[in-house]
Design an enzyme around this catalytic site. Sequence first.
Site, PDB file in Angstrom:
ATOM      1  N   GLY A  30       0.820  -1.220   0.000  1.00 40.48           N
ATOM      2  CA  GLY A  30       0.000   0.000   0.000  1.00 40.48           C
ATOM      3  C   GLY A  30       0.845   1.257   0.000  1.00 40.48           C
ATOM      4  N   SER A  31       0.151   2.388  -0.027  1.00 41.69           N
ATOM      5  CA  SER A  31       0.840   3.663  -0.252  1.00 41.69           C
ATOM      6  C   SER A  31       1.576   4.173   0.987  1.00 41.69           C
ATOM      7  CB  SER A  31      -0.171   4.709  -0.729  1.00 41.69           C
ATOM      8  OG  SER A  31      -1.226   4.814   0.196  1.00 41.69           O
ATOM      9  N   THR A  32       1.333   3.597   2.156  1.00 42.52           N
ATOM     10  CA  THR A  32       2.110   3.994   3.340  1.00 42.52           C
ATOM     11  C   THR A  32       3.255   3.017   3.574  1.00 42.52           C
ATOM     12  OG1 THR A  32      -0.065   4.603   4.224  1.00 42.52           O
ATOM     13  CG2 THR A  32       1.805   4.965   5.648  1.00 42.52           C
ATOM     14  N   ASP A  89       3.750  -2.535   8.182  1.00 43.58           N
ATOM     15  CA  ASP A  89       2.649  -2.501   7.213  1.00 43.58           C
ATOM     16  C   ASP A  89       1.727  -1.313   7.487  1.00 43.58           C
ATOM     17  OD1 ASP A  89       1.037  -3.262   5.101  1.00 43.58           O
ATOM     18  OD2 ASP A  89       0.784  -5.332   5.788  1.00 43.58           O
ATOM     19  N   GLY A  90       0.963  -0.946   6.494  1.00 50.96           N
ATOM     20  CA  GLY A  90      -0.060   0.083   6.657  1.00 50.96           C
ATOM     21  C   GLY A  90      -1.331  -0.530   7.237  1.00 50.96           C
ATOM     22  N   ASP A  92      -5.971   0.165   7.233  1.00 52.80           N
ATOM     23  CA  ASP A  92      -7.109   0.990   6.800  1.00 52.80           C
ATOM     24  C   ASP A  92      -7.674   1.771   7.971  1.00 52.80           C
ATOM     25  OD1 ASP A  92      -7.005   0.157   4.091  1.00 52.80           O
ATOM     26  OD2 ASP A  92      -7.740  -1.789   4.764  1.00 52.80           O
ATOM     27  N   GLY A 104      -7.421  -3.100   2.344  1.00 54.52           N
ATOM     28  CA  GLY A 104      -7.889  -2.142   1.338  1.00 54.52           C
ATOM     29  C   GLY A 104      -7.188  -2.353   0.000  1.00 54.52           C
ATOM     30  N   GLY A 105      -5.951  -2.843   0.062  1.00 55.22           N
ATOM     31  CA  GLY A 105      -5.189  -3.115  -1.167  1.00 55.22           C
ATOM     32  C   GLY A 105      -5.342  -4.565  -1.605  1.00 55.22           C
ATOM     33  N   GLU A 111      -0.582 -10.522   4.228  1.00 59.37           N
ATOM     34  CA  GLU A 111      -0.267  -9.527   5.269  1.00 59.37           C
ATOM     35  C   GLU A 111      -0.510 -10.113   6.655  1.00 59.37           C
ATOM     36  OE1 GLU A 111      -1.033  -5.247   3.090  1.00 59.37           O
ATOM     37  OE2 GLU A 111      -2.751  -6.261   3.967  1.00 59.37           O
TER      38      GLU A 111
HETATM   39  C1  5RP Z   1      -3.361  -3.637   1.728  1.00 58.42           C
HETATM   40  C2  5RP Z   1      -3.466  -3.014   3.072  1.00 58.42           C
HETATM   41  C3  5RP Z   1      -2.923  -1.652   3.235  1.00 58.42           C
HETATM   42  O1  5RP Z   1      -1.920  -1.663   4.202  1.00 58.42           O
HETATM   43  C4  5RP Z   1      -4.034  -0.737   3.670  1.00 58.42           C
HETATM   44  O2  5RP Z   1      -5.086  -0.827   2.717  1.00 58.42           O
HETATM   45  C5  5RP Z   1      -3.573   0.718   3.785  1.00 58.42           C
HETATM   46  O3  5RP Z   1      -3.187   1.179   2.519  1.00 58.42           O
HETATM   47  P1  5RP Z   1      -2.680   2.654   2.281  1.00 58.42           P
HETATM   48  O4  5RP Z   1      -1.455   2.827   3.114  1.00 58.42           O
HETATM   49  O5  5RP Z   1      -2.429   2.724   0.802  1.00 58.42           O
HETATM   50  O6  5RP Z   1      -3.789   3.587   2.724  1.00 58.42           O
HETATM   51  O7  5RP Z   1      -3.963  -3.580   4.018  1.00 58.42           O
HETATM   52  O8  5RP Z   1      -4.031  -4.854   1.660  1.00 58.42           O
END
Ligand code: 5RP
Length: 233
Positions: A30-32, A89-90, A92, A104-105, A111
């Site tokens: 994800g983006s973070t 990890d990021g 939601d 979300g990804g 994960e």
């Molecule tokens: C992917 C995830 C991501 O960590 C989560 O959706 C957060 O994403 P982002 O940092 O892009 O908001 O669980 O499956």
Amino acid sequence: MNQNEIKALVGKSAVEKLVKSGMKLGLGTGSTALPAVRHVGLLLKEGKLTNIKAVSTSLQTSIECEKWGIPLYTLNSGEIGGRLDLAIDGADEVDGRHWCTKGGGGALLIEKITAYASASFCVVVDESKVVENLGLKFPVPLEVIPEARRTVTLTLEKMGAGVILREALRKAGPVITEHGNILLDITFKNPVNCEELETECNRIPGVVENGFFTRLRPVVFIGHSDGSVEIKQ
Ligand code: 5RP
């Protein structure tokens, strides 16, 4: 700072504080999470980190690791042996107990396996992800065997969830995960017992995994728009 700048800052900050040479490291999606991956890559290139063995949680992350020359292994490899020192990890959403929801990804399955196989877990988020109750605003995904779409949907609805099949963008039909499954995104109208739901959802035949993460107490790095990073142990 805008949201992308906050995400870059918080990912980098977690790596600076927690990643040490010689670690077996789970890298999130994800983006973070990606700025954290890039920062690991940068520190390796600069020689400030050495002997990192990484496990990726998705194709997106594997491709980023390839770009940065981060040595990748599978959890099953002899080098990793099914256990990691740290996963970053990021998320939601994250609440005051440090429980979080993820997926979300669409990468929640690996994960979760990766986070639960790590001696410590670090969640990196911007301040918009911090909530009082999980699952009311941002949907929580379940990875489901395609054949069980309707049966799982009916059971979840009986449990009080609103259920939406995740549709793909720029491909007709549902999102298909990296493991050939579909995603059902669920939300609730009122606060729910997430700990119980993490167990209950996985009892439904056809559910492979769900996006509730309640069995760990991760350190949470929260990035704020004023450029500060709060660390909650
Ligand atoms: C992917 C995830 C991501 O960590 C989560 O959706 C957060 O994403 P982002 O940092 O892009 O908001 O669980 O499956």
